[in-house]
Write a protein that holds these residues in place. Structure first.
Motif, PDB file in Angstrom:
ATOM      1  N   ARG A   1       8.926   0.393  -0.928  1.00 43.55           N
ATOM      2  CA  ARG A   1       8.584  -0.351   0.343  1.00 43.55           C
ATOM      3  C   ARG A   1       7.463  -1.160   0.240  1.00 43.55           C
ATOM      4  NH1 ARG A   1       6.526   3.475   5.638  1.00 43.55           N
ATOM      5  NH2 ARG A   1       4.979   3.556   4.218  1.00 43.55           N
TER       6      ARG A   1
ATOM      7  N   MET B   1       1.602  -3.098   6.627  1.00 41.86           N
ATOM      8  CA  MET B   1       2.545  -4.113   6.267  1.00 41.86           C
ATOM      9  C   MET B   1       2.619  -5.270   6.886  1.00 41.86           C
ATOM     10  SD  MET B   1       5.789  -1.648   6.012  1.00 41.86           S
ATOM     11  CE  MET B   1       5.429   0.134   6.311  1.00 41.86           C
TER      12      MET B   1
ATOM     13  N   VAL C   1       1.727   6.863   9.769  1.00 38.94           N
ATOM     14  CA  VAL C   1       2.682   6.100   9.988  1.00 38.94           C
ATOM     15  C   VAL C   1       2.216   4.513  10.630  1.00 38.94           C
ATOM     16  CG1 VAL C   1       5.007   5.816  10.762  1.00 38.94           C
ATOM     17  CG2 VAL C   1       4.277   7.900   9.745  1.00 38.94           C
TER      18      VAL C   1
ATOM     19  N   MET D   1       0.859  -1.231  -0.057  1.00 42.52           N
ATOM     20  CA  MET D   1      -0.045   0.182  -0.128  1.00 42.52           C
ATOM     21  C   MET D   1       0.744   1.249   0.138  1.00 42.52           C
ATOM     22  SD  MET D   1      -3.274   0.926   2.330  1.00 42.52           S
ATOM     23  CE  MET D   1      -4.451   2.066   1.905  1.00 42.52           C
TER      24      MET D   1
ATOM     25  N   ASN E   1       3.759   8.622   4.451  1.00 41.59           N
ATOM     26  CA  ASN E   1       3.804   7.757   5.444  1.00 41.59           C
ATOM     27  C   ASN E   1       5.221   7.222   5.789  1.00 41.59           C
ATOM     28  OD1 ASN E   1       1.562   8.840   5.940  1.00 41.59           O
ATOM     29  ND2 ASN E   1       0.155   6.985   5.501  1.00 41.59           N
ATOM     30  N   LEU E   2       6.331   7.585   5.574  1.00 41.54           N
ATOM     31  CA  LEU E   2       7.754   7.101   6.067  1.00 41.54           C
ATOM     32  C   LEU E   2       7.937   7.138   7.180  1.00 41.54           C
ATOM     33  CD1 LEU E   2       9.491   8.277   2.621  1.00 41.54           C
ATOM     34  CD2 LEU E   2       8.108   6.281   2.789  1.00 41.54           C
ATOM     35  N   LEU E   3       8.740   6.601   7.755  1.00 38.98           N
ATOM     36  CA  LEU E   3       9.444   6.580   9.147  1.00 38.98           C
ATOM     37  C   LEU E   3      10.499   7.812   8.947  1.00 38.98           C
ATOM     38  CD1 LEU E   3       9.463   2.917   9.931  1.00 38.98           C
ATOM     39  CD2 LEU E   3       7.895   4.407  11.151  1.00 38.98           C
ATOM     40  N   TRP E   4      10.336   8.941   9.852  1.00 38.62           N
ATOM     41  CA  TRP E   4      11.271   9.625   9.647  1.00 38.62           C
ATOM     42  C   TRP E   4      12.736   9.347  10.453  1.00 38.62           C
ATOM     43  CZ3 TRP E   4      13.251  11.257  14.191  1.00 38.62           C
ATOM     44  CH2 TRP E   4      12.524  11.320  15.245  1.00 38.62           C
ATOM     45  N   SER E   5      12.508   8.385  11.326  1.00 37.24           N
ATOM     46  CA  SER E   5      13.619   8.131  11.926  1.00 37.24           C
ATOM     47  C   SER E   5      14.578   6.977  11.248  1.00 37.24           C
ATOM     48  CB  SER E   5      13.330   7.380  13.542  1.00 37.24           C
ATOM     49  OG  SER E   5      12.374   6.611  12.993  1.00 37.24           O
ATOM     50  N   ARG E   6      14.186   6.680  10.133  1.00 37.27           N
ATOM     51  CA  ARG E   6      14.932   5.607   9.318  1.00 37.27           C
ATOM     52  C   ARG E   6      15.474   6.224   7.841  1.00 37.27           C
ATOM     53  NH1 ARG E   6      13.068  -0.289   9.759  1.00 37.27           N
ATOM     54  NH2 ARG E   6      12.892  -0.671  11.777  1.00 37.27           N
TER      55      ARG E   6
ATOM     56  N   TYR F   1      17.784  10.642   4.791  1.00 37.16           N
ATOM     57  CA  TYR F   1      16.580  10.646   5.670  1.00 37.16           C
ATOM     58  C   TYR F   1      15.361  11.099   4.759  1.00 37.16           C
ATOM     59  CZ  TYR F   1      19.095   8.869   9.553  1.00 37.16           C
ATOM     60  OH  TYR F   1      20.009   8.294  10.358  1.00 37.16           O
TER      61      TYR F   1
ATOM     62  N   PHE G   1       0.654   5.679   0.019  1.00 40.71           N
ATOM     63  CA  PHE G   1      -0.289   6.747   0.440  1.00 40.71           C
ATOM     64  C   PHE G   1       0.007   7.923   0.192  1.00 40.71           C
ATOM     65  CE2 PHE G   1       0.842   3.400   3.472  1.00 40.71           C
ATOM     66  CZ  PHE G   1      -0.491   2.928   3.895  1.00 40.71           C
TER      67      PHE G   1
ATOM     68  N   PHE H   1      12.011  -2.257   6.274  1.00 37.85           N
ATOM     69  CA  PHE H   1      11.043  -2.359   7.561  1.00 37.85           C
ATOM     70  C   PHE H   1       9.999  -3.441   6.960  1.00 37.85           C
ATOM     71  CE2 PHE H   1       7.513  -0.429   9.996  1.00 37.85           C
ATOM     72  CZ  PHE H   1       7.754  -1.169  11.037  1.00 37.85           C
ATOM     73  N   PRO H   2       9.164  -3.554   5.989  1.00 39.02           N
ATOM     74  CA  PRO H   2       8.342  -4.579   5.577  1.00 39.02           C
ATOM     75  C   PRO H   2       9.036  -5.902   5.679  1.00 39.02           C
ATOM     76  CG  PRO H   2       8.675  -3.217   3.558  1.00 39.02           C
ATOM     77  CD  PRO H   2       9.251  -2.407   4.757  1.00 39.02           C
TER      78      PRO H   2
ATOM     79  N   SER I   1      13.549  13.390   5.427  1.00 41.02           N
ATOM     80  CA  SER I   1      13.447  14.783   5.181  1.00 41.02           C
ATOM     81  C   SER I   1      14.032  15.508   4.484  1.00 41.02           C
ATOM     82  CB  SER I   1      13.549  15.510   6.811  1.00 41.02           C
ATOM     83  OG  SER I   1      15.021  15.105   7.228  1.00 41.02           O
TER      84      SER I   1
ATOM     85  N   GLU J   1       9.989   6.654  16.414  1.00 45.56           N
ATOM     86  CA  GLU J   1       9.495   7.946  16.019  1.00 45.56           C
ATOM     87  C   GLU J   1       9.049   9.005  17.161  1.00 45.56           C
ATOM     88  OE1 GLU J   1       8.214   8.547  12.281  1.00 45.56           O
ATOM     89  OE2 GLU J   1       9.674   7.167  12.465  1.00 45.56           O
TER      90      GLU J   1
ATOM     91  N   LYS K   1      15.795  13.449  13.322  1.00 37.12           N
ATOM     92  CA  LYS K   1      16.202  13.557  11.780  1.00 37.12           C
ATOM     93  C   LYS K   1      15.090  14.198  10.870  1.00 37.12           C
ATOM     94  CE  LYS K   1      19.816  10.856  12.717  1.00 37.12           C
ATOM     95  NZ  LYS K   1      21.118  11.637  12.640  1.00 37.12           N
TER      96      LYS K   1
END
Lengths: 342, 222
Positions: free
Chosen positions: A153, B131, B124, A86, A92-97, A137, A88, A105-106, A139, B146, B221
């Motif tokens: 992803r 997933m 998120v 899916m 909807n990404l993880l900003w910390s990754r 990142y 979006f 991730f999946p 951002s 996060e 980040k």
């Protein structure tokens, strides 16, 4: 691939129940790009979320590759979701990754061993054209790049179905086209079934095989994209078709010209497929004693052929105009008199 | 020079008290972080529209948190005397201060954790669900990473509040710089002792704030 039978989704709220999806039955074939178009609040978000069990139907059955998405729970549901990607509107990404970690991730969720995971991530980065941005990142990425990460992803676990939730609505027109090209490419290369929801007819026109028009939780029109473009049945469908065939200013232009040339008729000609390539206007001028003035025209390319609209002003003897319109209709071209001034 | 400026200061005692303050703060910060994170996660997850939505559990945790947050710390210490006695076996010394410090700070931190988690983009979490992620995966790989910058800046604020609490606990016999400032400084009218103890507390607070800000900026980040 996907079968919905009599699916209804009702949200209970204090102010009364809201029927988001109203008794929808639908079949989506394997390898198809299926578009669902509607204005916000039409229920398309709920509909797409029924397909991966993020929402459960109030009644009816949702089958995705043989699994009853409304009934399965726990491990079985999680496994089924791994086979349905899916993407979006807001990525909807993880900003910390980083990009790489987001795509991984999946695979982590699916329990893929680390070495294999890294190999797969590299493949995916190549597939979506993000080489060189692996360690950035989110951002630090542009909207289009973020959506590419989202697509990579979503494809990580080799899904059979890809759901696109307004995937291009937050992107500028050029980026939208690039992302749509990528989706078509993926559809062809991987044989993936794509279901997308949007409010932009442009997206439907560009990549979809079939389209369903949604209004108030119901599908009011469904068919091959070219067919729907040629003969939209419902008023809402006509409005959507106009989004791509008629520029905003057309109406004003026509009104202006009607005032300027009070005689004759303004006719909308609609060409589909081969008809778009005939020298129709030349024939008209040669065969009929008419003055023909081209007001506005546009040819759009759909996934299955071209589709054109031409606005012309015909001036001359009324009977001659009528005969000319008959002639046009014989040439497999739709003709609609917009307004005649008597 | 030092002896002239601070005639009443016994540096060994100051050193001992500083270690006690650092010990009380350190242990209670770690325990508060763990307990507060758990409580905050429960508050968040059981709230409306979330994974473990449950009004009853949410109401129970919320009222527990609110009650302990609203009791003034000095009263909490006294109220907890029987509990402390049972847990630690004494009501004096640095260890005896720990239950009150943790119970006083954890609910405060739990609310900060809850706010931090609520700030996470719902999309998120939805993406992770789509997933096929398990709830534990969502907690450890989405919710905590996060919200980490907010969790760290929250624990920084809490740690500084805890330094203040240790000083208060000191008054009722827990040791540390607060105890020293009160007993040796204030009550004996040795202003130099009070001054030194206050400056040391100030330095501890500044260091905590600096480290907290540094870590937050490193991990953020966005």
């Amino acid at each position: 691939m996907i079968t919905l039978s009599n699916v209804t989704k009702i949200y209970k709220a204090k102010s009364g129940n809201v029927t988001a999806v109203d008794n929808i039955s639908l079949q989506i074939q394997e390898g198809e790009i299926f578009g669902i178009i509607g204005y916000s609040g039409a229920g398309k978000s709920s509909l797409i979320r029924l397909l991966n069990g993020l929402e459960k139907p109030t009644s009816g059955k949702v089958l995705v590759s043989g699994r009853d998405m409304g009934a399965i729970k726990g491990k079985e549901l999680r496994q089924a979701r791994q086979e349905i990607g899916m993407i979006f509107q807001h990525f909807n990404l993880l900003w910390s990754r980083t990009v790489r970690e987001n795509i991984a991730f999946p695979l982590e969720i699916a329990g893929v061993p680390k070495e294999e995971r890294m190999k797969r991530v590299d493949e995916l980065i190549q597939l979506v054209g993000l080489e060189g941005r692996e360690n950035a990142y989110p951002s630090q990425l542009s909207g289009g790049q973020k959506q590419r990460v989202g697509i990579a992803r979503a494809l990580a676990n080799n899904p059979k179905v890809l759901l696109c939730d307004e995937a291009t609505s937050a992107l500028d027109p050029q980026t939208t086209d690039a992302i749509l090209d990528l989706l078509v490419d993926i559809n062809r290369r991987l044989g993936l079934t794509i279901v997308l929801i949007t409010h932009e007819m442009h997206v439907i026109r560009k990549i979809c095989d079939r389209v369903a028009v949604m209004e108030n939780g119901k599908i009011v029109e469904l068919g091959e994209v070219l067919q729907v473009f040629r003969k939209p049945q419902q008023p809402i469908t006509k409005r959507f078709v106009q989004q791509v065939t008629e520029p905003e200013e057309t109406k004003e232009t026509i009104e202006h010209l009607l005032n300027k040339y009070p005689n004759g008729k303004v006719v909308q000609l609609t060409f589909v497929g081969e008809a778009a390539e005939q020298p129709l206007i030349t024939n008209l001028i040669r065969q009929f004693d008419l003055n023909i003035n081209i007001l506005q025209g546009k040819i759009s390319q759909t996934h299955h052929g071209s589709y054109g609209v031409l606005f012309v002003h015909m001036d001359g003897d009324e009977a001659e105009i009528d005969r000319a319109i008959d002639y046009i209709r014989q040439q497999q071209v739709e003709a609609e008199v917009m307004a005649g001034v008597d | 020079m030092w002896t002239e400026l601070f005639p009443n200061v016994i540096w060994e005692k100051i050193w001992e008290a500083t270690i006690e303050t650092l010990y009380m703060t350190g242990v209670s910060v770690i325990a508060t972080f763990i307990l507060g994170t758990i409580l905050g996660l429960l508050l968040f997850l059981t709230s409306k529209g979330n994974i473990w939505e449950n009004r009853l559990i949410n109401a129970v945790i919320a009222s527990f948190v609110n009650i302990f947050r609203s009791i003034p710390f000095i009263i909490l210490i006294i109220l907890l005397i029987p509990f402390t006695n049972l847990m630690v076996g004494t009501i004096l010394g640095a260890n005896a201060a720990l239950p009150a410090l943790i119970i006083g700070a954890a609910p405060f931190y739990a609310r900060m954790v809850e706010i931090a988690l609520r700030e996470i983009d719902k999309g998120v979490i939805e993406a992770a669900k789509a997933m096929g992620a398990k709830t534990t995966t969502i907690i450890f790989k989405v919710l905590i990473p996060e919200s980490l910058p907010a969790l760290v800046s929250g624990i920084t604020v809490t740690a500084i509040a805890l330094v203040g609490y240790t000083a208060m606990a000191g008054v009722v016999g827990a040791g540390g710089l607060g105890n020293l400032a009160y007993l040796e400084g204030f009550q004996r009218n040795h202003n130099d002792v009070t001054f030194v103890a206050t400056v040391l507390i100030l330095i501890i607070v500044f260091v905590i704030q600096f480290v907290g800000d540094f870590v937050t900026s490193k991990i953020d980040k966005r």
